[in-house]
Design a protein around this motif. Structure first.
Motif, PDB file in Angstrom:
ATOM      1  N   GLN A  79       0.233   1.299  -6.108  1.00 55.26           N
ATOM      2  CA  GLN A  79       0.821   2.341  -6.940  1.00 55.26           C
ATOM      3  C   GLN A  79       2.192   2.791  -6.462  1.00 55.26           C
ATOM      4  O   GLN A  79       2.909   3.465  -7.208  1.00 55.26           O
ATOM      5  CB  GLN A  79      -0.117   3.554  -6.982  1.00 55.26           C
ATOM      6  N   VAL A  80       2.543   2.440  -5.220  1.00 53.18           N
ATOM      7  CA  VAL A  80       3.817   2.896  -4.664  1.00 53.18           C
ATOM      8  C   VAL A  80       5.019   2.384  -5.453  1.00 53.18           C
ATOM      9  O   VAL A  80       5.931   3.161  -5.779  1.00 53.18           O
ATOM     10  CB  VAL A  80       3.908   2.515  -3.170  1.00 53.18           C
ATOM     11  N   PRO A  81       5.114   1.095  -5.805  1.00 52.22           N
ATOM     12  CA  PRO A  81       6.327   0.626  -6.525  1.00 52.22           C
ATOM     13  C   PRO A  81       6.539   1.285  -7.868  1.00 52.22           C
ATOM     14  O   PRO A  81       7.680   1.331  -8.357  1.00 52.22           O
ATOM     15  CB  PRO A  81       6.065  -0.885  -6.685  1.00 52.22           C
ATOM     16  N   PHE A  82       5.498   1.831  -8.500  1.00 51.41           N
ATOM     17  CA  PHE A  82       5.645   2.451  -9.807  1.00 51.41           C
ATOM     18  C   PHE A  82       6.107   3.897  -9.724  1.00 51.41           C
ATOM     19  O   PHE A  82       6.529   4.467 -10.731  1.00 51.41           O
ATOM     20  CB  PHE A  82       4.326   2.396 -10.582  1.00 51.41           C
ATOM     21  N   SER A  83       6.013   4.507  -8.540  1.00 57.44           N
ATOM     22  CA  SER A  83       6.378   5.914  -8.405  1.00 57.44           C
ATOM     23  C   SER A  83       7.575   6.136  -7.490  1.00 57.44           C
ATOM     24  O   SER A  83       8.277   7.142  -7.637  1.00 57.44           O
ATOM     25  CB  SER A  83       5.179   6.719  -7.876  1.00 57.44           C
ATOM     26  N   LEU A  88       2.784   7.270   5.705  1.00 53.73           N
ATOM     27  CA  LEU A  88       1.767   8.273   5.384  1.00 53.73           C
ATOM     28  C   LEU A  88       0.446   7.627   5.002  1.00 53.73           C
ATOM     29  O   LEU A  88      -0.629   8.167   5.297  1.00 53.73           O
ATOM     30  CB  LEU A  88       2.267   9.163   4.242  1.00 53.73           C
ATOM     31  N   ILE A  89       0.499   6.485   4.343  1.00 50.79           N
ATOM     32  CA  ILE A  89      -0.747   5.772   4.014  1.00 50.79           C
ATOM     33  C   ILE A  89      -1.474   5.349   5.281  1.00 50.79           C
ATOM     34  O   ILE A  89      -2.708   5.387   5.353  1.00 50.79           O
ATOM     35  CB  ILE A  89      -0.429   4.565   3.115  1.00 50.79           C
ATOM     36  N   ASP A  90      -0.719   4.972   6.309  1.00 52.04           N
ATOM     37  CA  ASP A  90      -1.345   4.581   7.579  1.00 52.04           C
ATOM     38  C   ASP A  90      -2.046   5.753   8.262  1.00 52.04           C
ATOM     39  O   ASP A  90      -2.916   5.529   9.117  1.00 52.04           O
ATOM     40  CB  ASP A  90      -0.299   3.994   8.519  1.00 52.04           C
ATOM     41  N   GLN A  91      -1.655   6.990   7.926  1.00 53.51           N
ATOM     42  CA  GLN A  91      -2.227   8.169   8.584  1.00 53.51           C
ATOM     43  C   GLN A  91      -3.478   8.695   7.880  1.00 53.51           C
ATOM     44  O   GLN A  91      -4.049   9.695   8.320  1.00 53.51           O
ATOM     45  CB  GLN A  91      -1.182   9.286   8.647  1.00 53.51           C
ATOM     46  N   VAL A 145      10.214  14.224   3.538  1.00 51.70           N
ATOM     47  CA  VAL A 145       8.840  13.769   3.738  1.00 51.70           C
ATOM     48  C   VAL A 145       7.885  14.553   2.836  1.00 51.70           C
ATOM     49  O   VAL A 145       6.953  13.977   2.240  1.00 51.70           O
ATOM     50  CB  VAL A 145       8.442  13.908   5.217  1.00 51.70           C
ATOM     51  N   GLU A 146       8.110  15.865   2.683  1.00 50.07           N
ATOM     52  CA  GLU A 146       7.250  16.655   1.803  1.00 50.07           C
ATOM     53  C   GLU A 146       7.416  16.235   0.346  1.00 50.07           C
ATOM     54  O   GLU A 146       6.445  16.248  -0.427  1.00 50.07           O
ATOM     55  CB  GLU A 146       7.585  18.133   1.972  1.00 50.07           C
ATOM     56  N   ARG A 199       9.716   4.413   0.101  1.00 46.33           N
ATOM     57  CA  ARG A 199       8.581   3.505   0.272  1.00 46.33           C
ATOM     58  C   ARG A 199       8.198   3.373   1.736  1.00 46.33           C
ATOM     59  O   ARG A 199       7.011   3.249   2.074  1.00 46.33           O
ATOM     60  CB  ARG A 199       8.919   2.136  -0.311  1.00 46.33           C
ATOM     61  N   LEU A 200       9.204   3.432   2.612  1.00 49.56           N
ATOM     62  CA  LEU A 200       8.911   3.379   4.042  1.00 49.56           C
ATOM     63  C   LEU A 200       8.122   4.606   4.481  1.00 49.56           C
ATOM     64  O   LEU A 200       7.138   4.507   5.231  1.00 49.56           O
ATOM     65  CB  LEU A 200      10.209   3.255   4.838  1.00 49.56           C
TER      66      LEU A 200
END
Length: 525
Positions: free
Chosen positions: A169-173, A186-189, A214-215, A180-181
């Protein structure tokens, strides 16, 4: 007193556990899966051990013959080789004999598929949807009408993890590479429940980016599917899901901000804080119950392990009980004495090789004896448990008797530690259901009239039944439950009732009364 050196010979006795004895004790407490893995390792290490399969007796010994580096069944017709006469008197075709059965080898040699060169020799092609073969005749592989020869596992979809679902879903938003980085970090956390366990300030410092950036990325990620993911608290997780449902109004926000009052069933305070009446509050509670407090758990690819019973208990025609070991859990291990005799009789056998064979034979015989002793011990313990809990098998959990390891150990003339190892991770299939052997061992609670003691599990069942049958006008307190149990012959303290109730996740009488009255009023009773 003068000291002098002297030689003394002293004889003493001591108990020493040999490695084989220790391994035999470990076999008692192994589960079916652990025992299977242990036996497979022993069979791989010991050449004299064999695993007996169910079709060993049905298979013949000479059903396969070896000829020209290929295997043919004696019931099959061996293809005519080059230069041999076929059944009609003519020699077999040289080209066919040279290429027959070698499609796979030729494909490996030329590093290509043979369907490009010989379309007729490409082999059967799997259908795209084998369940539709009868409807779509033009589908590849539809020539085989019965659908045999296809592995249905090839059509099973792979498991999608939470990380894969979010990364898709990341590339669409998020279009900027730096966003993206940050999103990938954040996905890793995320933990298994989908909550963000890291500190945003530390994440911003580690990435060298402003906290506001980041927020901003986190706000975008919190809109991803499943709703509630990337939340940092339970209240935030519920709020994200309510926003997705367009149900996060000021009243609902006040309710989410006071979850501790909701846990205590303090409906009066909640109505005042939310500014709603009792009916609206009940509707809000029903809306919250539909939410998922752990949205990430639906993507866990955990494998559910089925429990296989070790003992099966059935009712005999005369009313007694038939107790037998489950044949599916019994290991089938054979010692190949013929192979040992044929190898050890050779005169050129070295002494080291002969010592190795003797050690393998001794280890194989010990393993078979240990497995037999394990089966007998399990049967003894299971038989005594059924004898002690006969009333439970006949009438249910209310008649479960208190039982401890010492009682069973004294009855079967074994040590308590042995009974404890046997009952560990073992299951019994009864007409009442599947139970772990530890389930039948419960604490004893005294009787008020001096009669037989009661099992703690049966007392908990009585407490649960009484609370389930409560009405909004007649909610039982812990003291009321104590009085009812004492009238039924159970001598129990109030703190014990409270401990059992909390262990079963049952709220107090005040909380239950508030909830039941609110639900009854909302229902119009």
């Amino acid at each position: 007193m003068a000291l002098a050196a002297s030689l003394l010979l002293r004889q003493s006795q001591s108990l020493v556990m040999t490695p084989q004895l220790m391994q035999s004790i470990q076999l008692l407490q192994m589960t079916h899966l652990e025992l299977t893995q242990f036996i497979e390792n022993e069979v791989e290490r010991n050449p004299l051990l064999e695993l007996a399969s169910s079709d060993d007796n049905a298979r013949g010994g000479d059903d396969v013959v070896h000829a020209e580096s290929d295997y043919y069944s004696v019931n099959e017709e061996r293809p005519a080789a080059s230069g041999e006469l076929a059944a009609d008197g003519y020699a077999g075709d040289l080209y066919e004999s040279a290429t027959a059965g070698r499609t796979e080898s030729m494909a490996d040699s030329f590093d290509t598929s043979m369907e490009n060169v010989f379309p007729d020799d490409a082999g059967p092609k799997a259908a795209d949807a084998p369940e539709l073969l009868g409807q779509w005749k033009s589908m590849p592989g539809a020539g085989d009408c019965d659908g045999q020869g296809y592995d249905l596992d090839e059509f099973i979809a792979g498991q999608t993890t939470l990380r894969d679902h979010l990364e898709a879903q990341v590339p669409f938003s998020l279009t900027a590479p730096i966003d993206r980085l940050i999103a990938g970090h954040l996905i890793d956390q995320l933990d298994e429940a989908g909550y963000l366990s890291s500190n945003l300030a530390e994440t911003a410092l580690k990435l060298g980016k402003p906290l506001q950036e980041v927020e901003r990325v986190l706000d975008t990620l919190q809109q991803f599917d499943p709703p509630g993911v990337f939340a940092r608290t339970l209240a935030e997780c519920l709020a994200i899901q309510l926003r997705a449902r367009d149900r996060f109004d000021p009243a609902m926000a006040a309710l989410i901000g006071n979850l501790e009052l909701l846990a205590r069933r303090d409906f009066a305070t909640l109505k005042r804080l939310c500014g709603v009446d009792e009916e609206d509050l009940i509707d809000m509670l029903a809306e919250i119950r539909k939410l998922d407090p752990k949205p990430g758990t639906r993507f866990q690819a955990g494998v559910s392990e089925s429990v296989v019973p070790d003992i099966v208990v059935r009712t005999a025609p005369d009313g007694s009980w038939i107790i037998e070991l489950n044949p599916e859990t019994l290991p089938r291990v054979l010692v190949n004495n013929e192979y040992y005799a044929s190898v050890s009789c050779r005169s050129d056998r070295a002494s080291d090789d002969q010592a190795f064979l003797n050690e393998c034979l001794q280890s194989a015989n010990w393993l078979t004896r240990s497995l037999d002793q394990r089966a007998k011990t399990i049967m003894k313990v299971a038989t005594e448990i059924v004898r002690q809990q006969d009333a439970f098998l006949m009438h249910g959990v209310d008649h479960l008797r208190p039982l401890n390891l010492k009682t069973v150990a004294e009855a079967i003339k074994m040590h308590e530690s042995t009974v404890s190892r046997v009952t560990s991770n073992k299951y019994m299939l009864t007409p009442r259901g599947l139970f772990e052997l530890k389930y039948f061992f419960t604490v004893s609670i005294g009787a008020s009239g001096g009669g037989d003691s009661h099992s703690a599990e049966s007392v908990r069942h009585r407490i649960r039944t009484m609370i389930t049958q409560e009405t909004p006008e007649d909610v039982l307190s812990d003291d009321d439950i104590v009085d009812i149990l004492k009238k039924g012959g159970v001598d129990i303290a109030r703190r014990t009732v409270a401990k059992y109730r909390e262990a079963m996740n049952i709220p107090s009488s005040v909380q239950r009364r508030r909830e039941k009255r609110a639900l009854a009023k909302a229902a119009g009773f």
